[in-house]
Design a protein around this motif. Structure first.
Motif, PDB file in Angstrom:
ATOM      1  N   MET B 202      35.550 -36.787 -57.758  1.00 45.60           N
ATOM      2  CA  MET B 202      36.841 -37.074 -58.386  1.00 45.60           C
ATOM      3  C   MET B 202      37.990 -36.861 -57.415  1.00 45.60           C
ATOM      4  O   MET B 202      37.878 -36.109 -56.451  1.00 45.60           O
ATOM      5  N   SER B 203      39.110 -37.463 -57.770  1.00 46.64           N
ATOM      6  CA  SER B 203      40.432 -37.107 -57.245  1.00 46.64           C
ATOM      7  C   SER B 203      40.565 -37.089 -55.725  1.00 46.64           C
ATOM      8  O   SER B 203      41.048 -36.116 -55.149  1.00 46.64           O
ATOM      9  N   PRO B 204      40.162 -38.180 -55.043  1.00 50.19           N
ATOM     10  CA  PRO B 204      40.347 -38.206 -53.589  1.00 50.19           C
ATOM     11  C   PRO B 204      41.834 -38.191 -53.226  1.00 50.19           C
ATOM     12  O   PRO B 204      42.644 -38.804 -53.921  1.00 50.19           O
ATOM     13  N   ALA B 205      42.176 -37.469 -52.161  1.00 51.72           N
ATOM     14  CA  ALA B 205      43.583 -37.368 -51.731  1.00 51.72           C
ATOM     15  C   ALA B 205      43.633 -37.320 -50.212  1.00 51.72           C
ATOM     16  O   ALA B 205      43.067 -36.417 -49.587  1.00 51.72           O
ATOM     17  N   TRP B 206      44.317 -38.308 -49.609  1.00 50.00           N
ATOM     18  CA  TRP B 206      44.461 -38.357 -48.151  1.00 50.00           C
ATOM     19  C   TRP B 206      45.373 -37.243 -47.664  1.00 50.00           C
ATOM     20  O   TRP B 206      46.413 -36.984 -48.266  1.00 50.00           O
ATOM     21  N   SER B 207      45.031 -36.675 -46.533  1.00 53.59           N
ATOM     22  CA  SER B 207      45.960 -35.742 -45.890  1.00 53.59           C
ATOM     23  C   SER B 207      47.097 -36.564 -45.287  1.00 53.59           C
ATOM     24  O   SER B 207      46.930 -37.748 -45.002  1.00 53.59           O
ATOM     25  N   PRO B 208      48.271 -35.942 -45.065  1.00 49.68           N
ATOM     26  CA  PRO B 208      49.423 -36.703 -44.556  1.00 49.68           C
ATOM     27  C   PRO B 208      49.180 -37.341 -43.186  1.00 49.68           C
ATOM     28  O   PRO B 208      49.816 -38.336 -42.869  1.00 49.68           O
ATOM     29  N   ASP B 209      48.246 -36.814 -42.388  1.00 44.39           N
ATOM     30  CA  ASP B 209      47.967 -37.443 -41.092  1.00 44.39           C
ATOM     31  C   ASP B 209      46.872 -38.507 -41.195  1.00 44.39           C
ATOM     32  O   ASP B 209      46.487 -39.107 -40.190  1.00 44.39           O
ATOM     33  N   ALA B 214      40.816 -34.760 -49.308  1.00 41.59           N
ATOM     34  CA  ALA B 214      40.411 -33.687 -50.221  1.00 41.59           C
ATOM     35  C   ALA B 214      39.864 -34.346 -51.471  1.00 41.59           C
ATOM     36  O   ALA B 214      40.329 -35.417 -51.875  1.00 41.59           O
ATOM     37  N   TYR B 215      38.852 -33.741 -52.086  1.00 41.79           N
ATOM     38  CA  TYR B 215      38.293 -34.318 -53.299  1.00 41.79           C
ATOM     39  C   TYR B 215      37.573 -33.240 -54.091  1.00 41.79           C
ATOM     40  O   TYR B 215      37.363 -32.117 -53.627  1.00 41.79           O
ATOM     41  N   VAL B 216      37.187 -33.617 -55.317  1.00 44.08           N
ATOM     42  CA  VAL B 216      36.463 -32.707 -56.206  1.00 44.08           C
ATOM     43  C   VAL B 216      35.022 -33.186 -56.301  1.00 44.08           C
ATOM     44  O   VAL B 216      34.777 -34.381 -56.469  1.00 44.08           O
ATOM     45  N   SER B 217      34.080 -32.269 -56.167  1.00 46.63           N
ATOM     46  CA  SER B 217      32.677 -32.616 -56.320  1.00 46.63           C
ATOM     47  C   SER B 217      32.011 -31.642 -57.288  1.00 46.63           C
ATOM     48  O   SER B 217      32.279 -30.447 -57.260  1.00 46.63           O
ATOM     49  N   PHE B 218      31.131 -32.180 -58.123  1.00 42.36           N
ATOM     50  CA  PHE B 218      30.395 -31.356 -59.084  1.00 42.36           C
ATOM     51  C   PHE B 218      28.979 -31.057 -58.607  1.00 42.36           C
ATOM     52  O   PHE B 218      28.150 -30.637 -59.402  1.00 42.36           O
ATOM     53  N   SER B 240      35.867 -22.815 -54.977  1.00 48.42           N
ATOM     54  CA  SER B 240      34.793 -23.009 -55.952  1.00 48.42           C
ATOM     55  C   SER B 240      34.795 -21.811 -56.895  1.00 48.42           C
ATOM     56  O   SER B 240      33.814 -21.105 -57.035  1.00 48.42           O
ATOM     57  N   PHE B 241      35.940 -21.611 -57.519  1.00 50.82           N
ATOM     58  CA  PHE B 241      36.052 -20.525 -58.484  1.00 50.82           C
ATOM     59  C   PHE B 241      35.354 -20.910 -59.781  1.00 50.82           C
ATOM     60  O   PHE B 241      35.025 -22.071 -60.004  1.00 50.82           O
ATOM     61  N   LYS B 242      35.157 -19.914 -60.620  1.00 51.51           N
ATOM     62  CA  LYS B 242      34.627 -20.164 -61.949  1.00 51.51           C
ATOM     63  C   LYS B 242      35.600 -21.084 -62.697  1.00 51.51           C
ATOM     64  O   LYS B 242      36.808 -20.906 -62.617  1.00 51.51           O
ATOM     65  N   GLY B 243      35.055 -22.071 -63.387  1.00 50.02           N
ATOM     66  CA  GLY B 243      35.904 -22.983 -64.144  1.00 50.02           C
ATOM     67  C   GLY B 243      36.327 -24.191 -63.324  1.00 50.02           C
ATOM     68  O   GLY B 243      35.617 -24.594 -62.400  1.00 50.02           O
ATOM     69  N   ILE B 244      37.487 -24.719 -63.650  1.00 50.73           N
ATOM     70  CA  ILE B 244      37.944 -25.955 -63.009  1.00 50.73           C
ATOM     71  C   ILE B 244      38.473 -25.693 -61.606  1.00 50.73           C
ATOM     72  O   ILE B 244      39.248 -24.772 -61.383  1.00 50.73           O
ATOM     73  N   ASN B 245      38.004 -26.496 -60.652  1.00 55.84           N
ATOM     74  CA  ASN B 245      38.592 -26.577 -59.321  1.00 55.84           C
ATOM     75  C   ASN B 245      38.947 -28.039 -59.164  1.00 55.84           C
ATOM     76  O   ASN B 245      38.057 -28.875 -58.984  1.00 55.84           O
ATOM     77  N   GLY B 246      40.217 -28.389 -59.301  1.00 53.16           N
ATOM     78  CA  GLY B 246      40.523 -29.816 -59.366  1.00 53.16           C
ATOM     79  C   GLY B 246      41.862 -30.208 -58.818  1.00 53.16           C
ATOM     80  O   GLY B 246      42.640 -29.378 -58.335  1.00 53.16           O
ATOM     81  N   ALA B 247      42.097 -31.530 -58.880  1.00 52.08           N
ATOM     82  CA  ALA B 247      43.389 -32.159 -58.618  1.00 52.08           C
ATOM     83  C   ALA B 247      44.056 -31.745 -57.309  1.00 52.08           C
ATOM     84  O   ALA B 247      45.228 -31.383 -57.284  1.00 52.08           O
ATOM     85  N   PRO B 248      43.342 -31.810 -56.164  1.00 51.82           N
ATOM     86  CA  PRO B 248      43.977 -31.406 -54.907  1.00 51.82           C
ATOM     87  C   PRO B 248      45.098 -32.355 -54.498  1.00 51.82           C
ATOM     88  O   PRO B 248      44.996 -33.557 -54.690  1.00 51.82           O
ATOM     89  N   SER B 249      46.168 -31.798 -53.955  1.00 56.22           N
ATOM     90  CA  SER B 249      47.311 -32.591 -53.481  1.00 56.22           C
ATOM     91  C   SER B 249      47.876 -31.923 -52.233  1.00 56.22           C
ATOM     92  O   SER B 249      48.177 -30.728 -52.241  1.00 56.22           O
ATOM     93  N   TRP B 250      48.007 -32.679 -51.136  1.00 56.61           N
ATOM     94  CA  TRP B 250      48.441 -32.121 -49.853  1.00 56.61           C
ATOM     95  C   TRP B 250      49.939 -31.909 -49.818  1.00 56.61           C
ATOM     96  O   TRP B 250      50.699 -32.774 -50.255  1.00 56.61           O
ATOM     97  N   SER B 251      50.354 -30.816 -49.218  1.00 63.86           N
ATOM     98  CA  SER B 251      51.784 -30.644 -48.941  1.00 63.86           C
ATOM     99  C   SER B 251      52.152 -31.647 -47.841  1.00 63.86           C
ATOM    100  O   SER B 251      51.301 -32.043 -47.050  1.00 63.86           O
TER     101      SER B 251
END
Lengths: 181, 430
Positions: B202-209, B214-218, B240-251
Motif C-alpha cells: 500500500m501507499s507508495p510515496a516517492w522521496s523528494p530526490d 516508502a510503502y506499507v507491506s503486510f 513495525s509497531f503493534k497495530g497500524i504502520n501506514g501512510a508514509p509521507s516524506w518531508s
C-alpha cells in the motif's frame, strides 16, 4: 449493551455446557468445561493425552474440539458491520460471548482479530476503520474476561476483500472482523 | 469542451516486448489547445533507431491536453531542419509551432539527436538542441525534448521525464493474489516491478530526490513501513509497531517521514526522523487520524481525521499542537496532499454518493470536484502542478486516470489486465 451481554451470557454458557470437549484439551480450563458436560470428559483421563478417541457426533452433542463444532456459536468466525460503523451489532453479541467464553476457558488459545472495510473511501482511512472494528470486538471480549495477550488485532482495511463485486451485498460482506484461531 | 477519445498508444503494440504496459486514452481535451506539428525525425548514418522520437514527443504533448497535434497524414512535407521548412504550408494547416529534427548514428548504439522548435508565423527558431544519447535512452531523450518544448511554449516545466509508482494486483488461479509495487515512465512505458508480495502492499510515496519509495507491506501478517531504493532494490524497515504502520509521507527535505501509527491504541500522526530514528507524536486524539502530507515549505501537515464525526481534512504544525479543520463542503473528505506551489490541496471527496477527486484553494477555501468516477482515490499532483493522477474504477477493475488541475483535460491509463491503483507521481529528476 452490558445488559444484552449478560443475558446472552447465560444462553451461551448453557450452550457451552452442552459442548463436550475431549480432543486436544491441554488446559484445566477445557477440562472444567467438559467435566460439567455430558460426561465425554472421561476420555480426558490424565493430563489430556494426545491420543483421544474421536467420537462421532450425535445430535446436538459434540465430542470434538469445540472450535470445530459446526453447531456451536464458535463456528461463526466473521462478524459483519454497518457502513462506516465500528459498533458491534447486537445480533453478534452472543457469538462474541461464545468466543470470549472459549478464550477465557482456554488461556493458551490466541485469536487474531482481522478487521476489514469495504472499498468505499480512502485506503489508509479504511485501515483505521478496520482496526476500530477489530478493537470493538476486542473490548467486548476483554469485558468478558479474555486476557489482552490472547488477542492480536490486525487491520487489512479494504486490501483483502472477501467479495469482489461492487454490489451492496458484496460490500456488506467486506465490512467485517474475522476471528482467526 | 470537445470529446476526443483517442487511443494514442496503438503504436505501443510494436513494442510489446514489455509486460503489462499502461495504455493511455485521452477521454476529453481542451478547445483552444496550441496547434503543433512534430515532424518525423530524419535519420543519418543508417540503422533506424528502435524508437520513433517524434511519435513519443507527439504523444507527450497531446497527453498534456495543452497541445493539439497535427496527424502525419496531413503533413505536406517532412522537413528535418529549418532550412527545409516551407512556413506557408504549415500556416495553411493552422499550425503555430513546428518541431523538426534528426537522429545521427554515431557508433554502436549511440546517437546524436538534434531538434528545433520553430515559430511558424514568424518563421523563426524558438530553441534548438543537440543531445547525445544511446539506444536504450532514446525514449527518455524524447521526453526531455517534450519537456523543453512544453516549457518554452507554456512557461512552466514539463513533467514528461518523470515517473509514476503504483500498486498492481492480480488474482491467481489458486484464489490468492499477487500484489506488486511498480514504477513506470509517466507515459506508462518501461514498467518495472520493484516489490512483489502475496500480502497487501500500500501507499507508495516517492522521496523528494526521486531515489527512494516508502510503502506499507503486510508481509508476515502485520503492517510495516519500508523505504526502498528505487534503483538499488535495497530496503530498510522503518516502523513495525503493534497495530497500524501506514501512510508514509516524506518531508520536503527528505529527512523525515510523517506516518500513521496506532501503537498508542488508535491511529495518530507521528514524524519519524530517518537519521536519528526518533519518533515524535504529532496528534493525540481517540479518533482516526491518518493520511498525513507535508506542505511544500515543511512547516505544516494536513491529515484526515474523523474527530468531528466524519472524515475531514485538518492542518497542524509540523511541531504538533492544535489542528485546524480545512474542509467543510462535503461529509467525507480524505487523503489530502498539496500542489507543488502549496496553494492547492487535492483530496477525495464524497460527492452525491460517489468518491471523487477535488481541489481546494487554500486561500479562498473554494472547492472544485474534478473527476467523475464512482470510486476515485489516491490523487497525486504532477511535479509541475499541471495534472493530478489518481486511481479509478472501470467496472470492477482498478485503472489510473489523470485530470488537469483545472478539470478540463481527462485521460485514463489502463493495464491490459489486472488491477492498478494508488499512483504516486515522482518529483522532477534531480
Amino acid at each position: 449493551m452490558k445488559k444484552v451481554l449478560s443475558l446472552s451470557a447465560t444462553i451461551t454458557l448453557s450452550l457451552l455446557l452442552m459442548i463436550g470437549c475431549s480432543s486436544t484439551p491441554t488446559t484445566e480450563g477445557g477440562a472444567e468445561v467438559s467435566e460439567q458436560s455430558t460426561g465425554a470428559g472421561s476420555e480426558m483421563g490424565a493430563e489430556g493425552s494426545e491420543a483421544s478417541t474421536s467420537a462421532a457426533s450425535q445430535g446436538e452433542e459434540w465430542y470434538g474440539d469445540p472450535l470445530e463444532n459446526p453447531n456451536s456459536l464458535l463456528a461463526t468466525r466473521v462478524i459483519y458491520f454497518d457502513y462506516d460503523q465500528s459498533v458491534v451489532r447486537s445480533d453478534y453479541l452472543e457469538v462474541i460471548q461464545a468466543h470470549a467464553d472459549y478464550l477465557a476457558a482456554n488461556p493458551q488459545a490466541v485469536v487474531r482479530l482481522e478487521g476489514h472495510a469495504d472499498e468505499r473511501g480512502t485506503r489508509e482511512y479504511n485501515l483505521g476503520l478496520g482496526e476500530n472494528r477489530a478493537n470493538s470486538v476486542r473490548s467486548l471480549m476483554m469485558a468478558q474476561g479474555v486476557a489482552d495477550n490472547q488477542m492480536v488485532v490486525v487491520s487489512y482495511g479494504e486490501e483483502r476483500p472477501s467479495a469482489f463485486d461492487n454490489t451492496d451485498e458484496a460490500m456488506a460482506l467486506n465490512r467485517r472482523v474475522e476471528l482467526v484461531y | 469542451m470537445k470529446k476526443i477519445v483517442l487511443m494514442l498508444l496503438v503504436f505501443l503494440a510494436c513494442h510489446s516486448v514489455v509486460k503489462a504496459e499502461l495504455t493511455i486514452e485521452i477521454t476529453e481535451g481542451v478547445e483552444g489547445a496550441l496547434p503543433i506539428a512534430v515532424v518525423p525525425f530524419g535519420m543519418q548514418g543508417g540503422g533506424l533507431p528502435a524508437v520513433d522520437l517524434a511519435e513519443v514527443i507527439n504523444a507527450d504533448l497531446q497527453r498534456s491536453g495543452r497541445f493539439k497535434t497535427i496527424p502525419r497524414a496531413d503533413m505536406l512535407s517532412r522537413p528535418t531542419s529549418d532550412r527545409e521548412v516551407e512556413f506557408k504550408d504549415w500556416r495553411a494547416l493552422g499550425v503555430e509551432n513546428l518541431v523538426v529534427g534528426q537522429v545521427e548514428s554515431t557508433g554502436a548504439g549511440t546517437y546524436q539527436v538534434q531538434f528545433q522548435l520553430l515559430d511558424v508565423y514568424r518563421g523563426q527558431q524558438l530553441t534548438g538542441y543537440s543531445i547525445p544519447t544511446t539506444a536504450s535512452n532514446l525514449r527518455s531523450t524524447a521526453h526531455r525534448i517534450a519537456d523543453i518544448i512544453y516549457e518554452n511554449l507554456l512557461g512552466i516545466p514539463g513533467a514528461f521525464s518523470t515517473r509514476v509508482a503504483y500498486i498492481t494486483s492480480t488474482r491467481l488461479a489458486d484464489g490468492k493474489s499477487r500484489i506488486g509495487l511498480n514504477v513506470a515512465d509517466a507515459d506508462g512505458h518501461n514498467p518495472e516491478t520493484i516489490v512483489t508480495s502475496s500480502e497487501p502492499l500500500m501507499s507508495p510515496a516517492w522521496s523528494p530526490d526521486g531515489m527512494k519509495i516508502a510503502y506499507v507491506s503486510f508481509e508476515g501478517g502485520q503492517s510495516a513501513v519500508y523505504v526502498q531504493g528505487v534503483y538499488t532494490g535495497k530496503r530498510q524497515k522503518v516502523t513495525s509497531f503493534k497495530g497500524i504502520n501506514g501512510a508514509p509521507s516524506w518531508s520536503p527535505d527528505g529527512r523525515k517521514l510523517a506516518l500513521t501509527l496506532s501503537k498508542g491504541g488508535n491511529p495518530d500522526i507521528y514524524i519519524y526522523d530517518m537519521r536519528s530514528r526518533k519518533l515524535q507524536q504529532i496528534t493525540r486524539h481517540y479518533s482516526i487520524d491518518t493520511e498525513p502530507a507535508w506542505s511544500p515549505d515543511g512547516k505544516s501537515l494536513v491529515f484526515t481525521s474523523d474527530r468531528g464525526g466524519r472524515p475531514q481534512i485538518y492542518r497542524v504544525s509540523a511541531f504538533g499542537g492544535k489542528a485546524q479543520r480545512v474542509t467543510f463542503e462535503n461529509s467525507y473528505n480524505a487523503r489530502a496532499s498539496f500542489s507543488p506551489d502549496g496553494k492547492l490541496l487535492t483530496f477525495v471527496t464524497q460527492d452525491e454518493g460517489n468518491y471523487r477527486i477535488a481541489v481546494q484553494d487554500l486561500k479562498t477555501g473554494v472547492m472544485q470536484v474534478l473527476s467523475q468516477g464512482r470510486l476515485d482515490e489516491s490523487p497525486s499532483f504532477a511535479p509541475n502542478g499541471s495534472m493530478i493522477i489518481y486511481g479509478a474504477k472501470a467496472g470492477r477493475r482498478g485503472v489510473l486516470a489523470a485530470v488537469s488541475t483545472d478539470g478540463r483535460v481527462r485521460q485514463r491509463l489502463a493495464l491490459q489486465e489486472g488491477d492498478v491503483r494508488e499512483p504516486d507521481w515522482s518529483p522532477f529528476k534531480k
